[in-house]
Design an enzyme around this catalytic site. Structure first.
Site, mmCIF file in Angstrom:
data_model
loop_
_atom_site.group_PDB
_atom_site.id
_atom_site.type_symbol
_atom_site.label_atom_id
_atom_site.label_comp_id
_atom_site.label_asym_id
_atom_site.label_seq_id
_atom_site.Cartn_x
_atom_site.Cartn_y
_atom_site.Cartn_z
ATOM 1 N N SER A 1 41.690 28.250 42.893
ATOM 2 C CA SER A 1 41.055 28.695 41.582
ATOM 3 C C SER A 1 39.546 28.861 41.958
ATOM 4 C CB SER A 1 41.348 27.202 41.067
ATOM 5 O OG SER A 1 42.204 26.797 39.846
ATOM 6 N N SER A 2 39.183 28.251 43.282
ATOM 7 C CA SER A 2 37.972 28.821 43.693
ATOM 8 C C SER A 2 37.227 30.221 43.174
ATOM 9 C CB SER A 2 37.149 28.127 45.090
ATOM 10 O OG SER A 2 38.673 29.586 45.662
#
Length: 726
Positions: free
Chosen positions: A410-411
């Site tokens: 998700s970064s």
């Protein structure tokens, strides 16, 4: 009637002879005339040209060892220097045969003790053929007799000897003195005419050096001088990134021979062969001296004159801060070893309690990578890679920051949100329902923070809580679709897939960062279908390096300007006493500016702030990095990521932590990758490494007090695993 007159035979012969002599004299005259004209042409017309060639033939750029330029960090701390050592040189005369070289080698070997371990079997075989015919006759008498009688050629005999003489036989015949002589000869015979080679430089004793100096007049072609070796004041720190230089024996590395020869190098030149030494070879290489040799008719050198002195290479100053680098290496080692130990303790505790329903394999926790840079100009301040090897020892893996790629999770969602803006999928502040998605022929998809409800989130909140549903709907919007339950996805997604990937690329994800190092990996970007596109939107498909993730986060910290990363700061002229003059500086190079409005940039930055700093008590929502980062002062911002992966068939998690600080005026950005951690809920708390990275940066650059590194508590974490707390 008059009587006819007839010449006598003798008169006729005289007349013929006279005619022939006249013809011969004419030919001789013509030949002399041609020679005179030719000599006149050569002397008058081409005289200057040939004189120049003669002079130039005496000027030789010799391979005398000159020091390479040194490498420093951004603050002038020496990273790579040179240490001098005594050296013995050999210069091959013109027309000097290999037999003459062997005579010199035999003489010189009485002065030197050489390392003989690198001698090959072929070296020994050739020496036996030339020096031990009687011994060879014992194992190949027929061939020796045929050679002596002219029945076979020397080449045929040699080939037969190569077949029959093995290592054991050679070693049984050759004495230590033979091997020492052979080692001297092997280094000398490769020399080209009038081009000195080093016979020995490592471990030349004072006695060897002195004795040879005393008898130089008796040793044909031998001279003494100094050589240099690379010196590393900080040991193994950044050792791989700094690169390697070929040895005297190696010369041009085999895989780079054509490349360097095309640039005018000789085969026995020492050159940079990896990473920074290779990348900046043109800066670091020294300039060889030019010498004018005088030789006699036999080609023997009778005199020499230095026409141009040699010059050490220029010095390279890096963007690296060696103090920060070494401190962050300690941080990385602490967290890698601590998390491995945490996993071991949890496994041991569970063997007695049996409450945890997760597979935890401590041996998989073996790698961490970290990049710290200035987001404003692309300066790389630190590159840290650490691994635990099979013996349980920590080893450096700095080069992994640019060569190893991982699915980040998700970064990267900030880039997905930005792409949604650019493609008019959602507007700033638009509220979207976070909900489980049910798509035909696919597993249900949900956010981790919300697995079964309908929760309204805007873009800022979607980043804060890491909403998968929001990102899935961005991907669907790129396909021209609104979500409906049990919807079918299209098969033609070429344009939409291009738009999403291009949106990620503009931040440096999946493309070259521009780093000034060879062998940079850009990651894997497999062909997409519609389902893959959903995964790509949440960072679960393409792979990236730690450098790419750092550039991505820096682009947001720098208000949308993607700046080329670089390690070189400036080049200075070499000066033994002080910093030399600046020859070249490497400034900021903006690769592209992301097409976003200030409002759009601000909104994503606010989401990153919330990830680290916001706890919405009313809705019981935490930023995914709140636990580790919310107490930092000055405040920082960033994004966390967790990607599902596999290792040896076991489910694992890649964890990534990206950020920048201070939030209001960032001068550092970082990326952390912890691959193949246990697939547990809650996740293994590697985010605390990011907290310590920022604290250490504040300590060094802001003068804050030193704080102890985060300590992991197995008992506390075991309870969180047991109760499934997030």
């Amino acid at each position: 009637m008059k009587r006819a007159k007839f010449k006598s035979l003798d008169a006729i012969n005289k007349q013929v002879l006279k005619s022939r002599i006249n013809i011969i004299m004419l030919v001789i005259f013509i030949l002399f005339l041609v020679v005179i004209i030719r000599l006149g042409y050569l002397q008058i017309v081409l005289g200057d040209t040939y004189q120049e060639q003669v002079e130039n033939a005496q000027y030789v750029e010799i391979n005398q060892s000159v020091p390479r330029g040194e490498i420093y960090d951004r603050n002038g701390n020496l990273l790579v220097g040179n240490s001098s050592e005594q050296a013995i040189y050999f210069t091959r005369h013109r027309n000097m045969s290999n037999f003459e070289i062997m005579d010199v080698a035999k003489e010189l070997s009485s002065y030197l003790t050489m390392d003989t371990d690198s001698l090959t079997l072929r070296d020994k075989q050739d020496y036996l053929i030339n020096n031990y015919p009687n011994e060879l006759k014992k194992i190949m008498p027929e061939q020796v007799t045929l050679l002596e009688n002219g029945g076979i050629s020397q080449d045929s005999f040699n080939e037969e000897a190569y077949e029959q003489v093995d290592e054991e036989f050679a070693n049984s015949i050759l004495s230590e003195e033979d091997l020492n002589t052979l080692a001297v000869y092997v280094t000398m015979v490769s020399a080209s005419e009038l081009n000195p080679v080093i016979v020995k430089s490592e471990d030349v004793t004072d006695e060897e050096f002195a004795r040879i100096n005393e008898d130089l007049d008796e040793l044909t072609g031998i001279s003494t001088g100094l050589d240099w070796q690379r010196d590393y004041p900080h040991g193994d720190t950044l050792r791989t990134i700094l690169g390697e230089v070929s040895t005297n024996e190696e010369g041009l590395p085999r895989e780079l021979v054509e490349y360097y020869q095309a640039l005018g190098y000789s085969r026995n030149d020492r050159v940079g062969k990896s990473y920074l030494e290779f990348q900046y070879e043109d800066v670091l290489r020294g300039k060889k001296p030019q010498v004018k040799y005088t030789t006699d008719k036999s080609g023997k050198i009778t005199g020499e004159e230095t026409i141009q002195e040699g010059k050490a290479g220029d010095d390279l100053y890096l963007t690296i801060d060696i103090e920060l680098q070494k401190e962050l290496e300690k941080v990385a080692e602490h967290h890698l070893l601590s998390i491995r130990k945490l996993a071991e303790d949890i496994v041991q505790m569970d063997e007695g309690r049996g409450n945890i329903d997760y597979t935890i394999i401590p041996e998989y926790i073996d790698t961490v990578q970290l990049v710290v840079q200035d987001p404003n100009n692309g300066d790389i301040l630190a590159m840290v890679g650490k691994q635990i090897n099979e013996d349980g020892d920590i080893v450096d893996y700095d080069y992994g920051t640019l060569t190893a790629t991982y699915v980040p999770g998700s970064s990267i969602k900030g880039a997905t949100v930005a792409t949604g803006y650019q493609q008019d999928v959602f507007e700033v502040g638009e509220v979207v329902i976070d909900e489980p998605l049910y798509i035909s022929s696919d597993q249900p998809r949900a956010s981790f923070f919300n697995t079964d409800s309908r929760v309204p989130v805007d873009d800022q909140r979607a980043l804060m809580v890491s909403s998968n549903s929001y990102m899935f709907k961005v991907a669907l919007g790129l396909l021209g679709l609104d979500y409906t339950q049990n919807m079918t996805l299209p098969t033609d997604i070429q344009q939409a897939g291009y738009d999403l990937r291009n949106g990620l690329n503009q931040f440096g994800l999946g493309i070259s960062t521009g780093i000034d190092l060879p062998n940079e990996a850009t990651g894997l970007s497999p062909q997409l279908d519609a389902t893959d596109m959903l995964n790509l939107a949440i960072g679960q498909y393409d792979t990236y390096t730690a450098l790419q993730l750092s550039q991505y986060m820096s682009t947001f910290a720098n208000d949308g300007k993607r700046v080329q990363q670089h390690l070189a700061k400036e080049v200075r002229s070499s000066d033994a006493n002080e910093k030399g003059a600046v020859i070249k500086s490497y400034g900021t190079n903006v690769l592209n500016t992301v097409d976003l409005t200030n409002t759009e940039i601000d909104q994503i930055q606010a989401g990153f702030y919330d990830v680290f700093n916001t706890h919405d008590q009313a809705r019981d929502m935490y930023g995914t990095g709140w636990d580790a980062y919310h107490e930092l002062e000055p405040k920082a911002a960033g994004k966390t990521g967790t990607a599902e992966s596999f290792r040896e068939g076991e489910a694992v998690l890649n964890q990534t932590y990206l950020g920048y600080a201070p939030y209001d005026n960032p001068d550092m950005a970082f990326s952390i990758i912890f691959p193949t951690l246990p697939g547990t809920v809650p996740f293994f708390p590697a985010q605390y490494m990011g907290q310590d990275v920022i604290k250490k940066y504040y300590e060094i650059y802001y003068g804050q007090d030193e704080e102890s590194l985060y300590k992991y508590d197995a008992s506390e974490f075991y309870q969180e695993l047991d109760y499934g707390k997030y």
